[in-house]
Design a protein around this motif. Structure first.
Motif, PDB file in Angstrom:
ATOM      1  N   LEU A   1       0.831  -1.196   0.000  1.00 55.86           N
ATOM      2  CA  LEU A   1       0.000   0.000   0.000  1.00 55.86           C
ATOM      3  C   LEU A   1       0.870   1.252   0.000  1.00 55.86           C
ATOM      4  N   LEU A   2       1.976   1.221   0.758  1.00 60.80           N
ATOM      5  CA  LEU A   2       2.899   2.360   0.740  1.00 60.80           C
ATOM      6  C   LEU A   2       3.543   2.526  -0.632  1.00 60.80           C
ATOM      7  N   LYS A   3       3.839   1.405  -1.307  1.00 63.33           N
ATOM      8  CA  LYS A   3       4.378   1.500  -2.674  1.00 63.33           C
ATOM      9  C   LYS A   3       3.362   2.142  -3.608  1.00 63.33           C
ATOM     10  N   ALA A   4       2.066   1.820  -3.412  1.00 63.99           N
ATOM     11  CA  ALA A   4       1.012   2.433  -4.232  1.00 63.99           C
ATOM     12  C   ALA A   4       0.957   3.936  -3.995  1.00 63.99           C
ATOM     13  N   VAL A   5       1.127   4.358  -2.722  1.00 70.41           N
ATOM     14  CA  VAL A   5       1.151   5.794  -2.419  1.00 70.41           C
ATOM     15  C   VAL A   5       2.350   6.451  -3.104  1.00 70.41           C
TER      16      VAL A   5
ATOM     17  N   SER B   1      -3.152   9.638   2.659  1.00 70.05           N
ATOM     18  CA  SER B   1      -2.069  10.601   2.656  1.00 70.05           C
ATOM     19  C   SER B   1      -2.426  11.807   3.515  1.00 70.05           C
ATOM     20  N   GLY B   2      -1.374  12.515   3.978  1.00 74.77           N
ATOM     21  CA  GLY B   2      -1.579  13.699   4.802  1.00 74.77           C
ATOM     22  C   GLY B   2      -1.646  13.342   6.276  1.00 74.77           C
ATOM     23  N   SER B   3      -1.823  14.376   7.099  1.00 72.96           N
ATOM     24  CA  SER B   3      -1.972  14.147   8.549  1.00 72.96           C
ATOM     25  C   SER B   3      -3.400  13.702   8.800  1.00 72.96           C
ATOM     26  N   ALA B   4      -3.642  12.412   8.521  1.00 74.85           N
ATOM     27  CA  ALA B   4      -5.011  11.899   8.450  1.00 74.85           C
ATOM     28  C   ALA B   4      -5.308  10.871   9.523  1.00 74.85           C
TER      29      ALA B   4
ATOM     30  N   GLN C   1      12.453   6.020   3.381  1.00 80.29           N
ATOM     31  CA  GLN C   1      13.065   4.859   2.726  1.00 80.29           C
ATOM     32  C   GLN C   1      12.179   4.306   1.615  1.00 80.29           C
ATOM     33  N   MET C   2      10.880   4.521   1.737  1.00 76.50           N
ATOM     34  CA  MET C   2       9.958   4.080   0.681  1.00 76.50           C
ATOM     35  C   MET C   2       9.807   5.118  -0.419  1.00 76.50           C
ATOM     36  N   GLY C   3      10.433   6.293  -0.253  1.00 77.43           N
ATOM     37  CA  GLY C   3      10.370   7.335  -1.281  1.00 77.43           C
ATOM     38  C   GLY C   3       9.104   8.168  -1.224  1.00 77.43           C
ATOM     39  N   ILE C   4       8.456   8.213  -0.062  1.00 75.41           N
ATOM     40  CA  ILE C   4       7.196   8.961   0.088  1.00 75.41           C
ATOM     41  C   ILE C   4       7.503  10.315   0.716  1.00 75.41           C
ATOM     42  N   THR C   5       6.954  11.378   0.151  1.00 72.51           N
ATOM     43  CA  THR C   5       7.274  12.747   0.586  1.00 72.51           C
ATOM     44  C   THR C   5       6.162  13.379   1.402  1.00 72.51           C
ATOM     45  N   MET C   6       5.121  12.666   1.740  1.00 68.78           N
ATOM     46  CA  MET C   6       3.995  13.229   2.503  1.00 68.78           C
ATOM     47  C   MET C   6       3.671  12.300   3.667  1.00 68.78           C
ATOM     48  N   PRO C   7       3.045  12.827   4.731  1.00 70.03           N
ATOM     49  CA  PRO C   7       2.641  11.955   5.835  1.00 70.03           C
ATOM     50  C   PRO C   7       1.596  10.941   5.357  1.00 70.03           C
TER      51      PRO C   7
END
Length: 684
Positions: A453-457, A491-494, A559-565
């Motif tokens: 799921l994090l890869k999908a994000v 995504s986001g502070s959710a 480490q997963m390359g995600i730039t948002m919370p």
């Protein structure tokens, strides 16, 4: 495939129905007619012959036989009456060697001498043109004519152009060899195109090399031309699969290869070669040599299929008498043996390669009888609904709830890489390794839905500012049975948004007594190291943990390359299924208006919103229809260690409109109940 109406008429004494009526009959009983076109004094009928009937219906004779069965007219097939010379014999002119009987099950040859090459008669040319073939000369036109008439492709050689016998032998006959080509052998076709052959291509050769690409195209070396006086006729039965592969390899498709690819009646060669010899003798003045040279591997036994009339009636849903059934089959060329009460053994004609089962024979009866004559009857059956599959049922319920909340369902791979496993805190003792994995990215079975799921994000963050996805699927842990999990990523502070969605999901599943344990939460299905310590909670129903909720720590996101919370919920769906219920408590919608009041409460930071909500609903009683937490504020303006919770309270009665006095009384009662706690302050 195009057929000549006048040609079809030649098989009958009685007048056939008009072309339009004939087309309708053919469409109703055998094949769809795509087009009828006037061509001179004839009609071209384009019939969509199905591949399983190519053996007999790629020919005028086959279509005429079908017409005879449909119209009940007498079919008159060609019966060659060939006058052969008493002085010469075919076997004196040619010998045939077939190297592999699997490549060529039958090869029939006949010689015609003293031919005079010229134009074919106008009636023959007209029929060839209607069918889309260009007239060439009387010899070539005759063999093409017989192919269109009987379905058997033939080839005509100039026998004098073939290689003579070796001088060391006393033989005078030319030798024809049916063999595979040698690698690198070449042949020049009748159109002057050169092809390089190999061992996958079957050829008709003489002692010098290939003369013909067997079943596909004739060669230039033994071409019939204006100087030809001795013609060698060939009619053969080649392996369909071999012909198809050779045709594709060479990129060469012809009328002959089309017929050989679908398979032919092995008994057809003798009829076709006799018919061609008759026509050539008549239109080219030739003298037919006695007999044929026939390399025949083994005579094919007649196929027999049992026809049970009772089963036929059951299958068709209509009774067709045994007399009528046998009459129909007789018109199609079937014979009978071993007749008993209620059944008969049918002997399938050799040209019907498609008939193998009793159902095939019954279909023949039905289509000639006419499907339109069989009354439609609804089937009778006991329809028993299948037992409900709870996995599917509750899975669909959960999916629909999440989709209604704006989440998109995704399907990810059931594998993760070694690097991803390390990021998520899993060691090899936790993982199930894939034997012979396709790549390093698929080394382990996924122990959780969260990594993918994090890869999908990560893949979608460049295209979307807001991402809400979920997945329901299996996870795999070593020494633990695979189980269904339901996870989502927002995504986001959710954190609180995800918490609200989980609450709505569980309520939709009919699960009560839901609460969130934020005191030293420990996830059962994932590693604690990936969760933000101040923004995570165990999801519980009663005393049982059913899932986990929280924000992912920045280290893992980076480490997963995600730039948002990103906030994630991870639910044990198998536990949810056991707790889920379809029982709901309904209350009527009040016809009286509701009133809305907001209330802010200053509480210590470790106070749970549920504690405040419980007191509001208890103190308000039945007149509090709904209470929602719509804001949490922690700022410098507030006293140390305090936070502000803002609630929206909806007041409504079922039997009257509430007055402002009644609402004030209830509201003040709630405030007093809250302020009984000395650390809480209701901010009016």
């Amino acid at each position: 495939m195009i057929f000549s109406y006048n040609w079809l008429q030649s098989f009958f004494r009685e007048k056939l129905p008009k072309p339009e009526q004939l087309a309708e009959l053919l469409t109703m009983h055998i094949f769809e007619v795509e087009e009828i076109k006037k061509v001179g004094s004839d009609w071209a009928i384009n019939i969509d012959v199905l591949p399983n009937r190519a053996a007999d219906c790629f020919a005028h004779m086959g279509i005429a036989r079908e017409i005879a069965a449909i119209t009940n007219e007498k079919f008159q097939p060609p019966a060659p009456k060939l006058k052969e010379s008493r002085k010469i014999k075919t076997k004196d002119f040619v010998t045939v060697e077939v190297r592999d009987k699997n490549d060529c099950s039958r090869y029939t040859a006949k010689v015609i001498s003293k031919t005079k090459i010229g134009d074919s008669p106008s009636w023959m040319q007209e029929r060839l043109k209607v069918c889309g073939l260009r007239p060439i000369n009387n010899i070539v036109d005759a063999v093409n004519y017989v192919m269109l008439e009987t379905g058997q492709p033939l080839h005509a050689f100039d026998l004098n152009k073939t290689a003579k016998p070796r001088e060391t032998k006393r033989e005078t006959a030319r030798k024809i060899i049916v063999r595979r080509a040698k690698k690198g052998e070449k042949i020049l076709t009748l159109e002057g195109e050169a092809y390089e052959l190999d061992e996958n291509i079957l050829t008709i050769a003489d002692l010098e090399g290939p003369l013909v690409i067997a079943g596909i195209k004739g060669g230039k070396r033994a071409e019939v031309d204006e100087k030809t006086t001795t013609v060698l006729l060939e009619a053969a039965n080649f392996n369909p699969s071999l012909t198809r592969r050779s045709s594709r390899q060479l990129g060469l498709k012809t009328d002959a290869s089309l017929r050989f690819e679908h398979g032919l009646d092995i008994n057809l060669t003798e009829l076709a070669i006799s018919r061609a010899a008759q026509l050539i003798s008549e239109i080219a003045g030739g003298e037919a040599a006695q007999g044929i040279v026939d390399a025949y591997s083994k005579k094919a036994p007649a196929r027999r299929v049992k026809l049970d009339f009772g089963y036929a009636e059951k299958l068709l849903g209509a009774k067709i008498s045994s007399k009528d059934a046998k009459s129909i089959l007789s018109k199609l060329g079937f014979e009978f043996t071993g007749e008993k009460s209620g059944s008969v053994i049918t002997v399938v004609p050799s040209w019907r390669l498609d008939i193998e089962l009793p159902e095939d024979v019954i279909e023949e009866i039905a289509r000639i009888h006419g499907y339109n004559r069989i009354a439609p009857v609804f089937p009778r059956a006991a329809l028993v609904p299948p037992a409900r599959n709870d996995d599917i049922f509750w899975g669909d319920v959960a999916r629909n709830i999440l989709k209604e909340n704006g989440l998109t369902e995704v399907y990810t791979y059931s594998f993760i890489s070694e690097n991803e496993a390390g990021i998520m805190g899993y060691g090899t003792r936790d993982l199930v390794e894939v034997a012979n994995s396709a790549s390093q990215d698929q080394k382990y079975m996924r122990p959780s839905l969260t990594p993918n799921l994090l890869k999908a994000v990560e893949k979608n963050q460049k295209q979307f500012t807001e991402i809400k996805v979920f997945e329901l699927g299996k996870v795999f842990r070593r020494n633990v049975a695979e189980k269904n999990m339901l996870s989502g990523a927002l995504s986001g502070s959710a954190f609180y948004v995800a918490k609200g969605m989980v609450g709505q999901l569980l309520r939709g599943l009919g699960i009560s007594d839901i609460w969130y344990d934020e005191y030293r939460p420990t996830p059962e299905e994932s590693k604690s190291s990936i969760w933000h310590k101040q923004k995570c909670a165990e999801i519980k129903s009663g005393k049982e943990e059913v899932g986990f909720l929280g924000e992912i720590v920045p280290r893992v996101l980076g480490q997963m390359g995600i730039t948002m919370p990103v906030a994630v919920f991870d639910l044990d769906f198998e536990k949810l299924q056991k707790l889920a219920t379809e029982e709901y408590v309904y209350r009527p919608v009040s016809k009286y208006p509701a009133a809305v009041r907001d209330l802010a409460v200053l509480v210590p930071r470790n106070t749970k919103s549920e504690e405040v909500l419980n007191i509001i609903e208890i103190a308000g009683g039945e007149l509090v229809r709904d209470t929602d937490l719509f804001d949490i504020y922690e700022g410098e303006e507030l006293p140390d260690g305090k936070k502000n919770l803002a609630f929206r309270i909806i007041y409504q009665a079922g039997d009257h409109t509430l007055t402002s006095g009644e609402i004030d009384k209830i509201h003040n009662k709630i405030i007093n109940a809250l302020e009984e706690n000395p650390e809480w302050e209701a901010r009016r």
